[in-house]
Design a protein around this motif. Structure first.
Motif, short mmCIF file in Angstrom:
data_model
loop_
_atom_site.label_atom_id
_atom_site.label_comp_id
_atom_site.label_asym_id
_atom_site.label_seq_id
_atom_site.Cartn_x
_atom_site.Cartn_y
_atom_site.Cartn_z
N ARG A 15 0.83 -1.21 0.00
CA ARG A 15 0.00 0.00 0.00
C ARG A 15 0.87 1.26 0.00
NH1 ARG A 15 -4.95 1.62 -1.61
NH2 ARG A 15 -5.51 3.47 -0.44
N GLN A 18 2.18 1.69 -3.48
CA GLN A 18 1.12 2.19 -4.36
C GLN A 18 0.88 3.68 -4.13
OE1 GLN A 18 -1.93 -0.55 -3.11
NE2 GLN A 18 -1.67 -1.83 -4.94
N GLU A 19 0.86 4.10 -2.89
CA GLU A 19 0.64 5.51 -2.58
C GLU A 19 1.78 6.38 -3.11
OE1 GLU A 19 -1.88 7.24 -1.36
OE2 GLU A 19 -3.10 5.44 -1.18
N TYR A 22 1.35 6.57 -6.82
CA TYR A 22 0.22 7.43 -7.15
C TYR A 22 0.58 8.91 -7.01
CZ TYR A 22 -4.20 9.84 -7.01
OH TYR A 22 -5.21 10.73 -7.27
N THR A 39 -4.06 4.25 -12.85
CA THR A 39 -4.30 4.35 -11.41
C THR A 39 -5.16 3.20 -10.92
OG1 THR A 39 -4.07 6.75 -11.49
CG2 THR A 39 -5.24 5.84 -9.60
N ARG A 40 -6.19 2.88 -11.68
CA ARG A 40 -7.04 1.75 -11.30
C ARG A 40 -6.23 0.45 -11.28
NH1 ARG A 40 -10.51 4.56 -14.90
NH2 ARG A 40 -12.18 5.58 -13.76
N LEU A 42 -3.01 0.18 -10.88
CA LEU A 42 -2.06 0.27 -9.77
C LEU A 42 -2.68 -0.25 -8.49
CD1 LEU A 42 0.55 1.42 -8.40
CD2 LEU A 42 -0.72 3.57 -8.18
N PHE A 43 -3.85 0.26 -8.13
CA PHE A 43 -4.48 -0.12 -6.88
C PHE A 43 -5.13 -1.49 -6.93
CE2 PHE A 43 -4.07 4.48 -6.17
CZ PHE A 43 -3.38 4.42 -4.98
N ASN A 45 -3.37 -3.83 -8.22
CA ASN A 45 -2.12 -4.60 -8.29
C ASN A 45 -2.07 -5.43 -9.58
OD1 ASN A 45 0.41 -5.13 -7.19
ND2 ASN A 45 -0.29 -7.06 -6.33
N ALA A 69 5.92 1.52 -7.88
CA ALA A 69 4.73 0.70 -7.66
C ALA A 69 5.04 -0.77 -7.43
CB ALA A 69 3.79 0.83 -8.85
#
Length: 80
Positions: A15, A18-19, A22, A39-40, A42-43, A45, A69
């Motif tokens: 997380r 990812q942050e 982002y 972005t979608r 990325l979160f 995974n 990431a």
């Protein structure tokens, strides 16, 4: 260390990576094609979808976002 703590720790590291990715992507690529879908991915995974969405971004931006990431957790914290 228990398996539960390792799992929680791994999730927290993912997380955090990812942050960091982002934040970088928002600053450097927020107006580039594929940003929202990247972005979608990325979160979610989803590395393959992420790579597809950023394929046309400038090489340096693409490479750094990917390293942030998806780098091993030890490396991700050193790249912020």
């Amino acid at each position: 260390m228990t398996t539960t703590r390792r799992t929680v720790g791994a999730r927290q590291q993912m997380r955090a990576a990812q942050e960091a990715a982002y934040q970088f992507m928002s600053a450097m690529a927020g107006d580039l094609s594929g940003f929202e879908e990247a972005t979608r991915a990325l979160f979610a995974n989803d590395r393959s979808r992420f790579d597809l969405q950023i394929a046309n971004w400038p090489e340096a931006v693409r490479d750094y976002a990917t390293r942030l990431a998806f780098a091993p957790s030890a490396d991700a914290s050193s790249m912020r």
